[in-house]
Design a protein around this motif. Structure first.
Motif, PDB file in Angstrom:
ATOM      1  N   LEU A   1       0.961  -1.219  -0.021  1.00 29.30           N
ATOM      2  CA  LEU A   1       0.082   0.089  -0.014  1.00 29.30           C
ATOM      3  C   LEU A   1       0.723   1.227  -0.147  1.00 29.30           C
ATOM      4  CD1 LEU A   1      -2.578  -1.118   2.750  1.00 29.30           C
ATOM      5  CD2 LEU A   1      -3.128  -1.088   0.259  1.00 29.30           C
ATOM      6  N   PRO A   2       1.670   1.544  -0.968  1.00 30.70           N
ATOM      7  CA  PRO A   2       2.815   2.609  -1.043  1.00 30.70           C
ATOM      8  C   PRO A   2       1.855   3.977  -0.936  1.00 30.70           C
ATOM      9  CG  PRO A   2       2.318   1.619  -3.198  1.00 30.70           C
ATOM     10  CD  PRO A   2       1.680   0.678  -2.229  1.00 30.70           C
ATOM     11  N   GLY A   3       0.754   4.088  -1.712  1.00 30.03           N
ATOM     12  CA  GLY A   3      -0.004   5.339  -1.476  1.00 30.03           C
ATOM     13  C   GLY A   3      -0.621   5.790  -0.073  1.00 30.03           C
ATOM     14  N   HIS A   4      -0.388   5.049   0.808  1.00 32.62           N
ATOM     15  CA  HIS A   4      -1.281   5.342   2.093  1.00 32.62           C
ATOM     16  C   HIS A   4      -0.150   5.954   3.046  1.00 32.62           C
ATOM     17  CE1 HIS A   4      -3.792   2.732   0.192  1.00 32.62           C
ATOM     18  NE2 HIS A   4      -4.935   2.958   1.152  1.00 32.62           N
ATOM     19  N   ALA A   5      -0.470   6.690   3.797  1.00 30.94           N
ATOM     20  CA  ALA A   5       0.372   7.364   4.770  1.00 30.94           C
ATOM     21  C   ALA A   5       0.291   6.319   6.149  1.00 30.94           C
ATOM     22  CB  ALA A   5      -0.153   8.735   5.378  1.00 30.94           C
TER      23      ALA A   5
ATOM     24  N   SER B   1      -5.679  10.232   8.192  1.00 31.78           N
ATOM     25  CA  SER B   1      -4.477  10.727   7.550  1.00 31.78           C
ATOM     26  C   SER B   1      -2.980  10.334   7.800  1.00 31.78           C
ATOM     27  CB  SER B   1      -4.505  12.454   7.591  1.00 31.78           C
ATOM     28  OG  SER B   1      -4.359  12.787   8.644  1.00 31.78           O
ATOM     29  N   ALA B   2      -2.991   9.757   8.987  1.00 32.60           N
ATOM     30  CA  ALA B   2      -1.722   9.144   9.403  1.00 32.60           C
ATOM     31  C   ALA B   2      -2.079   7.946  10.289  1.00 32.60           C
ATOM     32  CB  ALA B   2      -1.126  10.197  10.340  1.00 32.60           C
ATOM     33  N   THR B   3      -1.889   6.700   9.832  1.00 34.31           N
ATOM     34  CA  THR B   3      -2.239   5.449  10.583  1.00 34.31           C
ATOM     35  C   THR B   3      -0.751   4.766  11.077  1.00 34.31           C
ATOM     36  OG1 THR B   3      -4.009   5.039   8.927  1.00 34.31           O
ATOM     37  CG2 THR B   3      -3.477   3.447  10.187  1.00 34.31           C
ATOM     38  N   HIS B   4      -1.038   4.543  12.333  1.00 32.21           N
ATOM     39  CA  HIS B   4       0.181   3.856  12.821  1.00 32.21           C
ATOM     40  C   HIS B   4       0.049   2.441  13.113  1.00 32.21           C
ATOM     41  CE1 HIS B   4       4.025   3.680  15.010  1.00 32.21           C
ATOM     42  NE2 HIS B   4       3.292   3.151  16.216  1.00 32.21           N
TER      43      HIS B   4
ATOM     44  N   LEU C   1      -1.182  -6.831  17.713  1.00 32.25           N
ATOM     45  CA  LEU C   1      -1.248  -5.992  16.625  1.00 32.25           C
ATOM     46  C   LEU C   1      -2.160  -4.877  16.806  1.00 32.25           C
ATOM     47  CD1 LEU C   1       0.004  -5.361  13.888  1.00 32.25           C
ATOM     48  CD2 LEU C   1      -2.120  -7.071  12.858  1.00 32.25           C
ATOM     49  N   SER C   2      -1.735  -3.687  16.795  1.00 25.44           N
ATOM     50  CA  SER C   2      -2.846  -2.849  16.994  1.00 25.44           C
ATOM     51  C   SER C   2      -2.525  -1.594  15.675  1.00 25.44           C
ATOM     52  CB  SER C   2      -2.627  -1.977  18.188  1.00 25.44           C
ATOM     53  OG  SER C   2      -0.978  -0.911  18.175  1.00 25.44           O
ATOM     54  N   VAL C   3      -3.753  -1.103  15.437  1.00 24.42           N
ATOM     55  CA  VAL C   3      -4.061  -0.323  14.150  1.00 24.42           C
ATOM     56  C   VAL C   3      -4.694   1.027  14.931  1.00 24.42           C
ATOM     57  CG1 VAL C   3      -4.850   0.454  12.123  1.00 24.42           C
ATOM     58  CG2 VAL C   3      -3.939  -2.152  12.624  1.00 24.42           C
ATOM     59  N   ARG C   4      -3.642   2.183  14.965  1.00 24.22           N
ATOM     60  CA  ARG C   4      -4.267   3.463  15.610  1.00 24.22           C
ATOM     61  C   ARG C   4      -4.154   4.374  14.402  1.00 24.22           C
ATOM     62  NH1 ARG C   4      -0.381   3.983  18.857  1.00 24.22           N
ATOM     63  NH2 ARG C   4       0.560   5.703  17.937  1.00 24.22           N
TER      64      ARG C   4
ATOM     65  N   GLY D   1     -13.383   9.057  21.725  1.00 28.01           N
ATOM     66  CA  GLY D   1     -14.553   9.748  21.343  1.00 28.01           C
ATOM     67  C   GLY D   1     -14.568  10.264  20.039  1.00 28.01           C
ATOM     68  N   PRO D   2     -15.607  10.853  19.444  1.00 24.74           N
ATOM     69  CA  PRO D   2     -15.725  11.439  18.267  1.00 24.74           C
ATOM     70  C   PRO D   2     -14.576  12.640  17.932  1.00 24.74           C
ATOM     71  CG  PRO D   2     -17.919  11.493  19.218  1.00 24.74           C
ATOM     72  CD  PRO D   2     -16.996  11.034  20.057  1.00 24.74           C
ATOM     73  N   ALA D   3     -13.976  12.417  16.541  1.00 26.54           N
ATOM     74  CA  ALA D   3     -13.034  13.325  16.295  1.00 26.54           C
ATOM     75  C   ALA D   3     -11.707  13.244  16.960  1.00 26.54           C
ATOM     76  CB  ALA D   3     -13.388  14.765  16.327  1.00 26.54           C
ATOM     77  N   ARG D   4     -11.515  12.089  17.641  1.00 23.90           N
ATOM     78  CA  ARG D   4     -10.227  11.635  18.334  1.00 23.90           C
ATOM     79  C   ARG D   4      -9.496  10.411  17.977  1.00 23.90           C
ATOM     80  NH1 ARG D   4     -10.769  13.459  24.597  1.00 23.90           N
ATOM     81  NH2 ARG D   4      -8.737  13.315  24.416  1.00 23.90           N
ATOM     82  N   GLY D   5     -10.085   9.905  16.590  1.00 21.09           N
ATOM     83  CA  GLY D   5      -9.351   8.675  16.282  1.00 21.09           C
ATOM     84  C   GLY D   5      -9.800   7.347  16.860  1.00 21.09           C
ATOM     85  N   SER D   6      -9.455   6.338  16.379  1.00 26.34           N
ATOM     86  CA  SER D   6      -9.656   4.912  16.879  1.00 26.34           C
ATOM     87  C   SER D   6      -8.462   4.332  16.968  1.00 26.34           C
ATOM     88  CB  SER D   6     -10.769   4.101  15.829  1.00 26.34           C
ATOM     89  OG  SER D   6     -12.069   5.100  15.716  1.00 26.34           O
ATOM     90  N   ARG D   7      -8.393   2.941  17.572  1.00 27.47           N
ATOM     91  CA  ARG D   7      -7.477   2.075  17.963  1.00 27.47           C
ATOM     92  C   ARG D   7      -8.183   0.623  17.900  1.00 27.47           C
ATOM     93  NH1 ARG D   7      -4.688  -0.546  21.981  1.00 27.47           N
ATOM     94  NH2 ARG D   7      -2.653  -0.963  21.672  1.00 27.47           N
ATOM     95  N   PHE D   8      -7.763  -0.225  17.067  1.00 33.02           N
ATOM     96  CA  PHE D   8      -8.191  -1.745  16.946  1.00 33.02           C
ATOM     97  C   PHE D   8      -6.952  -2.348  17.203  1.00 33.02           C
ATOM     98  CE2 PHE D   8     -11.087   0.575  14.290  1.00 33.02           C
ATOM     99  CZ  PHE D   8     -12.113  -0.266  14.444  1.00 33.02           C
TER     100      PHE D   8
END
Length: 747
Positions: free
Chosen positions: A463-467, A502-505, A519-522, A578-585
């Motif tokens: 996925l080279p086009g993703h941040a 716009s910035a996934t870690h 494995l976490s995706v934030r 909460g809303p507008a504060r991102g998510s973490r799986f």
């Protein structure tokens, strides 16, 4: 006014009259005789019960002695004497298996801590002792002790038999065998006691170990207050009247002479003792005979009518049980007449219920058949839907691959848009079919030792086009299905991108203490509230969106993620501030033992040109794929049905090439046939069998179809295909199809 013949009488009056006429002359004599006989019989019965209790007490001691002897023999093993607890664990395990009545063997130290238990691996953490008092008693008295009966965590009742043990180093232990009460129960069963009698064995604490009746119901329960009062009053042995656990009044005898403090209780119903009046029948037989002669003369006329009425009720009851119409003759006894009318009403009610039941069963069968037909129609619809949606995607993907190979600068942006939308549409189709497999339990995994860190790195690199930023160690080993775990990560990343990240870690770590790979995706997207978090993994559920549905999707990606992770034995969770504060799986998977790192295969040389037969009834798909393969340097012959394919095979696969091809290939070039399955004149499976029979194992057969269910893959293997690709096939898929080796797996 009713006539005398139709007059009815209460049954009570008739029975009182009959009893008074027949038994009144014998009443006084019978009372005295019954009293004398019952007292004598009770004394004799109590003596017999006490003798039985003494004998059973000795037999129970013998059974307990055998368990103590087995433990003592085990304690004399060289491993135990030398204090080699680990070696003794193996001996104890073997002995425990050889004893069918033993649930296991325990070894505890002088402080009461469990050293090992044979029903668990050596060194496993042991639960708290169920009867620590008997263990301390064995240590303090230095002799064999039998503890009280208890139920373990599994609900099974057992008795600990304990002996003190000391090794050559002076270390004190207690060796215990957990014995099922079945052994004591068999001692009771061997006594062949009368069916109405009851035998019970009680431990030293007053709890039931074995019981000839209702064993499973009352085992481990305390004795009744009446029995406890009798034992307190009489000492070590005695007899008297008590109540059983069932509430029955019984004559009881007990003996507490066991060396282990146990008590054996025997009893018989008081009703049986009271039946001793039969022994006094001879005393007043003459009086009964005189009275009987008078009763027969007076009761004969009444008894005939009573018996006849009861016979009519008996026949009516039999008819009711057999489901036949119920007809009861009129009775001159009022109560019997009412009973007959009740039976007739019950017969009519039963007939109505049977009719309703038959109607209900027919409706139920019809509903089940409709449900089966609907399920089959759903499966067929999904298969056709996947095929029809994938078919038009195939020429689009092939055309995009051709455009990417030509790399015209002016169309790069448009190609990227088309590529994203085609990928999105393909993911929607795959998700829809995957959730159908999940619902039917047909989703399967191919588990193998897997370096999850490598899988994650490869997925991110695709996925080279993703941040995306990645933080992972060199290796985290699990047992997993590589393609399905890539699907999990892609779904999580796609979810983050669709909801504004716009910035996934991505962070991968091994939690050795918990035995899990985490494995976490934030992301920094729109976030979620508590209500959404509670339902985020439900199929078809999506976050509230505007009417335009800019985020798209079917609400299946996260449901598929959860099912795939659960099939790996792991779990997935989501949280957000909460809303507008991102998510973490976070995905948690069980760790596996590290595997030897295999060397990367030597990079393959540039792919050798192939002679290819491409068969597809979708002309756009066939021509687009053929153009792509020709652009790669391969020689391609296209056919749109099976008849054209068989004709073209003689030129492209039999060693030569069509005259339309610009150049001639050497005869040793690889030969590949890429076949669609849904052809108009012959399906691809039959065509594959013909080509394999004609050109042998040197021909590489590749299925390229819009049907991608598990049954389609298995059928492709049976038809002789080397590889199964699901439309739309990417450029990488086609290159893999032309490779030198193949496995009967699908894309």
């Amino acid at each position: 006014m009713p006539s005398p013949r139709s007059r009815t009488l209460p049954l009570r009056h008739l029975l009182v009259l009959l009893t008074a006429i027949g038994l009144l002359p014998l009443a006084l004599l019978g009372i005295w005789s019954i009293h004398v006989a019952s007292e004598y019989r009770q004394r004799e019965q109590e003596r017999a019960l006490l003798d039985m209790a003494r004998a059973l007490s000795s037999a129970v001691d013998a059974e307990l002695d055998s368990s103590v002897a087995a433990l003592s023999s085990m304690a004399q093993s060289p491993a135990m004497v030398a204090g080699d607890v680990r070696a003794f664990y193996d001996i104890a395990s073997a002995q425990a298996k050889a004893q069918p009545e033993w649930l296991g063997v325990f070894l505890a130290d002088h402080e009461g801590k469990t050293v090992f238990r044979t029903n668990a691996p050596f060194g496993a953490e042991a639960p708290a002792l169920a009867d620590p008092d008997s263990l301390q008693q064995a240590l303090s008295l230095h002799r064999a002790v039998v503890g009280r009966i208890v139920r373990g965590k599994g609900g099974r009742a057992a008795v600990p038999v304990r002996i003190p043990v000391t090794d050559t180093h002076g270390h004190a232990f207690v060796l215990s065998a957990v014995v099922k009460p079945d052994r004591i129960l068999r001692v009771i069963e061997r006594q062949r006691a009368p069916a109405d009698s009851l035998i019970a064995v009680i431990d030293a604490s007053g709890h039931i170990v074995a019981r000839s009746k209702n064993q499973e119901r009352f085992v481990t329960q305390p004795i009744t207050p009446a029995l406890r009062a009798l034992m307190t009053r009489n000492g070590l042995e005695g007899a008297g009247a008590t109540l059983t656990k069932e509430g029955d009044e019984v004559a009881t005898a007990y003996s507490s002479m066991s060396r282990y403090g146990w008590t054996v209780v025997t009893n018989t119903p008081m009703a049986a003792l009271r039946a001793g009046f039969l022994e006094g029948i001879a005393v007043y037989a003459a009086g009964v005979a005189i009275s009987l002669a008078i009763c027969i003369a007076l009761a004969y006329w009444l008894s005939n009518r009573i018996v006849g009425a009861f016979n009519g009720l008996r026949r009516a009851a039999a008819a009711l049980g057999a489901g036949r119409p119920v007809h009861v003759p009129k009775a001159r006894i009022r109560e019997l007449g009412r009973m007959g009318r009740a039976l007739e009403a019950a017969g009519r009610q039963r007939a109505r219920r049977e009719q309703e039941r038959s109607s209900l069963m027919a409706s139920l069968e019809q509903a089940l058949e409709q449900a089966r037909e609907a399920s089959q129609a759903k499966d067929e619809f999904l298969a056709v839907l996947g095929h029809e949606l994938r078919n038009p995607l195939s020429p689009i993907v092939a055309s995009l691959d051709l455009m990417d190979m030509r790399d015209e600068p002016g169309a790069r942006r448009e190609r990227a848009i088309m590529r994203r939308q085609v990928t999105h549409l393909k993911r929607l189709v795959d998700d829809l079919l995957d959730v159908s497999r999940i619902a039917s339990g047909k989703l399967q995994l191919e588990l193998r030792p897997l370096n999850l860190a490598e899988t994650v790195r490869h997925a991110v690199a695709a996925l080279p086009g993703h941040a995306i930023t990645l933080e992972a160690p060199d290796a985290v080993w699990i047992l997993g299905d590589d393609s399905r775990l890539v699907q999990v990560l892609n779904n999580l990343l796609s979810n983050a991108a669709r909801f504004g990240s716009s910035a996934t870690h991505i962070e991968l770590a091994a939690d050795a203490a918990a035995g899990l790979a985490r494995l976490s995706v934030r992301d920094n997207g729109i976030g979620m509230d508590a209500g959404l978090l509670s339902r985020i993994f439900e199929p078809f559920y999506q976050a509230p969106q505007q009417l335009a549905r800019r985020t798209g999707g079917l609400g299946l990606g996260l449901a598929i993620v959860r099912k795939i992770v659960e099939l790996h034995g792991g779990s997935v969770s989501a949280n957000s501030e909460g809303p507008a504060r991102g998510s973490r799986f976070e995905v948690a998977l069980p760790l596996a033992a590290a595997q030897a790192q295999q060397r990367d295969a030597t990079p393959a040389a540039e792919q050798q040109p192939c002679a290819i037969l491409l068969v597809d009834d979708n002309e756009d798909a066939a021509n687009g794929t053929a153009s792509l393969l020709r652009q790669l340097g391969h020689k391609v012959e296209v056919a749109y049905n099976a008849a054209q394919a068989l004709a073209a095979a003689r030129s492209v696969l039999a060693g030569g090439l069509s005259t339309e091809l610009p150049t001639q290939l050497p005869t040793e070039v690889p030969r590949v046939a890429i076949l669609d399955i849904g052809l108009p004149d012959m399906d691809g499976y039959a065509l594959a069998l013909l080509l394999r029979r004609q050109y042998g194992a040197g021909l590489r057969l590749v299925a390229l179809s819009g049907y991608g269910q598990q049954a389609d893959l298995e059928r492709a293997v049976q038809a002789g295909f080397d590889l199964h690709l699901t439309k739309p096939a990417t450029l990488d898929d086609l290159l893999r199809a032309l490779g030198p080796t193949a496995a009967p797996a699908s894309h």
